[in-house]
Design an enzyme around this catalytic site. Structure first.
Site, short mmCIF file in Angstrom:
data_model
loop_
_atom_site.label_atom_id
_atom_site.label_comp_id
_atom_site.label_asym_id
_atom_site.label_seq_id
_atom_site.Cartn_x
_atom_site.Cartn_y
_atom_site.Cartn_z
N HIS A 166 0.83 -1.23 0.00
CA HIS A 166 0.00 0.00 0.00
C HIS A 166 0.85 1.26 0.00
CE1 HIS A 166 0.17 -0.03 4.54
NE2 HIS A 166 0.02 1.27 4.37
N SER A 208 3.88 2.52 8.21
CA SER A 208 3.62 1.46 7.24
C SER A 208 4.86 1.12 6.43
CB SER A 208 2.53 1.91 6.26
OG SER A 208 1.30 1.88 6.91
N ASP A 238 0.21 -7.55 1.51
CA ASP A 238 0.64 -6.15 1.57
C ASP A 238 2.16 -6.09 1.60
OD1 ASP A 238 0.58 -3.43 1.73
OD2 ASP A 238 -0.14 -3.34 3.82
#
Ligand code: 4AZ
Length: 240
Positions: free
Chosen positions: A62, A201, A116
């Site tokens: 992402h 992230s 991811d």
């Protein structure tokens, strides 16, 4: 008002149990050579990563997509810079390297559905020893990043770290809707207080010096019974 020594001691204990600022609830990290910050064209750091080869960085899928409220587009290699080993984003330590290619897991759709994971191939190798990738079960882990230090707090300009326990898959499945044990791990205390947050992230989850996961998602940050979810890298060894 005068308070007795025992009452004062209890007060200190109670107050110190309130989570401090951090990644959330952590502390400033020493320089870690293989930790990577990903910067866009404007120089804004938007995600973390880890050097798994002298010319390859693993991050979250992402992180390779730029989203606004209404738009969504792939981030192109030429707009990305990997800041390798630069703990202080306002300093000049480490290596700022261009990105030559972006690979994203072909089955990635959104974080809650998994896969991811992405890799960035650097334009040139860096003289840094990469981190080794390993599998993990329940263990004490450390997560690193420049993300928010609380859900409503600003991101950090200096790298931070926090220790979180990796939880058993059955516990993760009970707390995270759609949890997939093959491709995910979850970590955090039942009472919350310590976690990764927005901006962390793609950053590394480390057990015994080895990279076991990358920061993927969570419901809020450091909330009770809401562990952080990480991509289980051992599942993707043949692809990264
Ligand atoms: C995010 O928005 C995010 N608490 C990353 C990690 C976590 C929550 C949100 C985990 O990038």
């Amino acid at each position: 008002m005068r308070i007795s020594a025992p009452v004062f001691a209890v007060l200190v204990l109670v107050l110190s149990a309130v989570p401090a600022d951090a990644i959330v609830g952590g502390r400033e990290a020493p320089a870690v050579p293989w930790v990577v910050a990903l910067a866009d064209r404007a120089g804004t750091v938007f995600c973390g990563g880890a050097l798994i080869d002298r010319d390859r960085v693993v991050t979250a899928a992402h992180c390779t997509i730029e989203r606004t409220a209404v738009t969504k587009r792939d981030r192109r290699p030429e707009e990305l810079t990997a800041l390798v080993g630069r703990a202080d984003l306002d300093g000049g330590d480490g290596h700022a390297v261009a990105v030559r290619a972006v690979w994203r897991h072909p089955d990635f759709t959104d974080v809650a559905a998994g896969h991811d994971v992405a890799t960035l191939t650097l334009a040139e190798p860096v003289p840094v020893r990469p981190v080794r990738v390993a599998d993990t079960g329940p263990a004490r882990a450390t997560v690193y990043g420049w993300g928010r230090t609380g859900e409503l707090k600003a991101p950090s300009r200096r790298l931070r770290q926090v220790e979180v326990p990796i939880r058993a898959d059955a516990e993760c499945a009970a707390e995270v809707p759609g949890y997939r044990p093959e491709g995910m791990v979850c970590a955090g205390y039942p009472e919350g207080g310590k976690d990764a947050c927005e901006g962390d992230s793609g950053g590394p989850l480390i057990v015994d010096g080895a990279l076991v996961g990358v920061v993927s998602f969570g419901r809020g940050c450091a909330r009770p019974d809401q562990p952080g979810v990480y991509t289980r890298l051992s599942r993707y060894l043949d692809l990264i």
